[in-house]
Enzyme design. Structure first.
Site, mmCIF file in Angstrom:
data_model
loop_
_atom_site.group_PDB
_atom_site.id
_atom_site.type_symbol
_atom_site.label_atom_id
_atom_site.label_comp_id
_atom_site.label_asym_id
_atom_site.label_seq_id
_atom_site.Cartn_x
_atom_site.Cartn_y
_atom_site.Cartn_z
ATOM 1 N N LYS A 140 0.824 -1.209 0.000
ATOM 2 C CA LYS A 140 0.000 0.000 0.000
ATOM 3 C C LYS A 140 0.867 1.271 0.000
ATOM 4 C CE LYS A 140 -3.979 -2.295 0.688
ATOM 5 N NZ LYS A 140 -3.618 -3.683 0.994
HETATM 6 C C1 LIG Z 1 -4.317 -4.835 0.711
HETATM 7 C C2 LIG Z 1 -3.580 -6.117 0.715
HETATM 8 C C3 LIG Z 1 -3.908 -7.153 -0.152
HETATM 9 C C4 LIG Z 1 -5.085 -7.088 -1.091
HETATM 10 O O1 LIG Z 1 -4.916 -6.108 -2.086
HETATM 11 P P1 LIG Z 1 -6.177 -5.563 -2.912
HETATM 12 O O2 LIG Z 1 -5.676 -4.426 -3.675
HETATM 13 O O3 LIG Z 1 -7.193 -5.165 -1.863
HETATM 14 O O4 LIG Z 1 -6.663 -6.699 -3.735
HETATM 15 C C5 LIG Z 1 -3.115 -8.292 -0.146
HETATM 16 N N1 LIG Z 1 -2.084 -8.411 0.706
HETATM 17 C C6 LIG Z 1 -1.744 -7.447 1.572
HETATM 18 C C7 LIG Z 1 -0.612 -7.651 2.494
HETATM 19 C C8 LIG Z 1 -2.476 -6.260 1.602
HETATM 20 O O5 LIG Z 1 -2.136 -5.290 2.453
#
Ligand SMILES: *Cc1c(COP(=O)(O)O)cnc(C)c1O
Length: 469
Positions: A113
């Protein structure tokens, strides 16, 4: 580049206009009017670029209302070696049997993120300053979005963050990471429900236009187009690292929840990056795997959402999925609006007529991984390579394996570092994940969090009292 809504009810707008909004006024999501195309020659010309310069090139295709020099300055500031533990920003590590890890979780909060949020932390204050505006970011997180947003926005002028998290459903490390921030503009709200319920509260408040306008509400959750655009960059980067010349194909395996990460992969593929397969990996909350296998999209209720050991994927209604459906139905916004009406009336919709296109035209394949799979995969990767992976990444490795093809590198997106989910590492290997330098004492720092009942009224009251105006 202008942006339109997946449901057809929004005047075309520039990037800076949609950046600060959550849902479009018609309840849809913003999409670029057309997907920009990148030629093979252009891709080759990017091979030697450092990550921040590549980011400026790719983002420049989506952001045409901010000066190119300004954009370069933002990406340079966003993707600094000091913030990402290495000058490469994104790491590339071969595992075995054609599998490699693309390390997109080396930012300040140890999850992918950060890749998008660090950029928003530059571009949000700029757009706000230009408009003399204030923004109260309202979001819901199952763990990683919240901390990434808070670390990107802490201490920034004209900005406050109100982040809802599901009470008792995040790891100790995730809680400590968010709740230990003491900045006055950061508000942690733990609501007594699951992620989808928290998300519903956000949707309700953002959908109350009077309230939204009065309190200058905006979003940074995964529906924010700025995030998707910033995530497209590492698919291009991954392709460049795994290939040596034009036209070579690469597949990606993506641990998925809200469909934001893999949607960026879909956009990269639509732009002309030679991506063969997009492997969608889910955990036991496998609504999306079900869709890609059957064509039926049937989101589950909060009560049917399992609490798993890859908690950032514990999502049963994938908010970005609508953007892919928009593409699937050839951008027929009336059809999209109709499908979402069907969804709320019947609890599902059926796109099985498109089933052959999922893979043939769009490259999507999918699979489900379980708790036992995660433990076994963490052990296997450790035994065969000495590398420690987190449980979400393990889902990606497990689901990717049957889709590996001769001569096509399979890049698994490492979506978090194991330190964030040490409880699972302990269970898999018998010892905890090492904490990255500088974070050894995180869990013993004082925490700032307000616990609220899981209802719209309580959150509304809190914002009314604390919003910056
Ligand atoms: C947010 C997240 C996901 C999922 O990603 P999306 O964009 O919501 O599909 C998978 N793994 C981790 C560690 C995350 O923080």
């Amino acid at each position: 580049m202008k942006y339109i809504s997946t449901r057809g009810g929004m005047q075309a707008q520039g990037f800076s206009d949609i950046l600060l909004e959550g849902l479009a006024p018609d309840g849809g999501l913003a999409m670029p009017e057309r997907i920009p195309q990148v030629s093979a020659a252009q891709l080759e010309s990017w091979r030697a670029l450092p990550y921040h310069a590549l980011a400026a090139e790719v983002l420049g295709l989506f952001i045409t209302d901010i000066d190119a020099h300004q954009l370069k300055a933002f990406t340079k500031e966003s993707y600094r070696a000091e913030a990402f533990q290495s000058k490469d920003i994104v790491s590339f590590r071969p595992l075995y049997d054609g599998l490699s890890l693309l390390g997109v979780s080396e930012g300040p909060t140890l999850a992918f993120k950060d890749m998008a949020m660090q950029f928003l932390g530059q571009v949000f204050p700029f757009v706000l300053r230009a408009r003399g505006a204030t923004l109260n970011i309202l979001g819901a997180t199952s763990g990683d979005t919240g901390s990434a947003a808070e670390y990107a926005m802490r201490g920034k002028d004209a900005l406050a963050v109100f982040m809802l998290s599901p009470y008792g459903r995040m790891s100790a490390f995730q809680r400590a990471q968010m709740y230990s921030l003491q900045d006055a503009n950061i508000h942690n709200l733990a609501v007594k429900g699951v992620f989808d319920e928290a998300q519903d509260i956000v949707k309700a408040l953002a959908g109350d236009l009077e309230f939204k306008n009065k309190y200058h509400l905006g979003a940074v959750n995964s529906i924010n187009w700025g995030r998707i655009a910033a995530q497209v960059v590492y698919y291009v980067y991954g392709w460049l690292r795994a290939t040596s010349g034009p036209g070579q194909q690469v597949s990606f395996s993506v641990p998925s929840g809200n469909f934001g990460n893999i949607l960026a992969g879909h956009i990269a593929r639509s732009m002309g990056v030679p991506i063969r397969r997009l492997v969608l990996a889910t955990n036991e909350n496998n609504v999306l795997d079900e869709f890609f296998r059957t064509g039926i999209y049937r989101p589950r209720s909060a009560a049917q959402t399992f609490l798993t050991s890859s908690p950032s994927m514990d999502i049963s209604r994938a908010s970005n999925f609508e953007r892919f459906v928009f593409e699937l139905v050839s951008r027929d916004a009336t059809r999209v609006a109709q499908l979402w009406r069907e969804l709320s009336a019947n609890g599902y919709f059926d796109l099985s007529a498109y089933l052959p296109e999922f893979t043939e035209r769009y490259g999507f394949v999918s699979g489900t991984s379980t708790h036992q799979d995660r433990l076994a995969t963490i052990r296997q990767v450790m035994t065969r390579t000495g590398l420690l992976i987190d449980p979400h990444t393990a889902d990606g490795v497990k689901v990717a394996a049957p889709f590996v093809e001769e001569g096509v590198p399979m890049l698994i997106l490492e979506t978090a570092l194991p330190a964030k989910f040490s409880e699972v590492i302990q269970e898999a290997l018998g010892y905890p994940a090492p904490l990255p330098p500088g974070l050894e004492n995180l869990e013993s720092l004082p925490q700032k969090v307000t616990v609220l009942p899981c209802d719209v009224a309580s959150v509304r009251a809190y914002i009314t009292e604390h919003a910056s105006l």
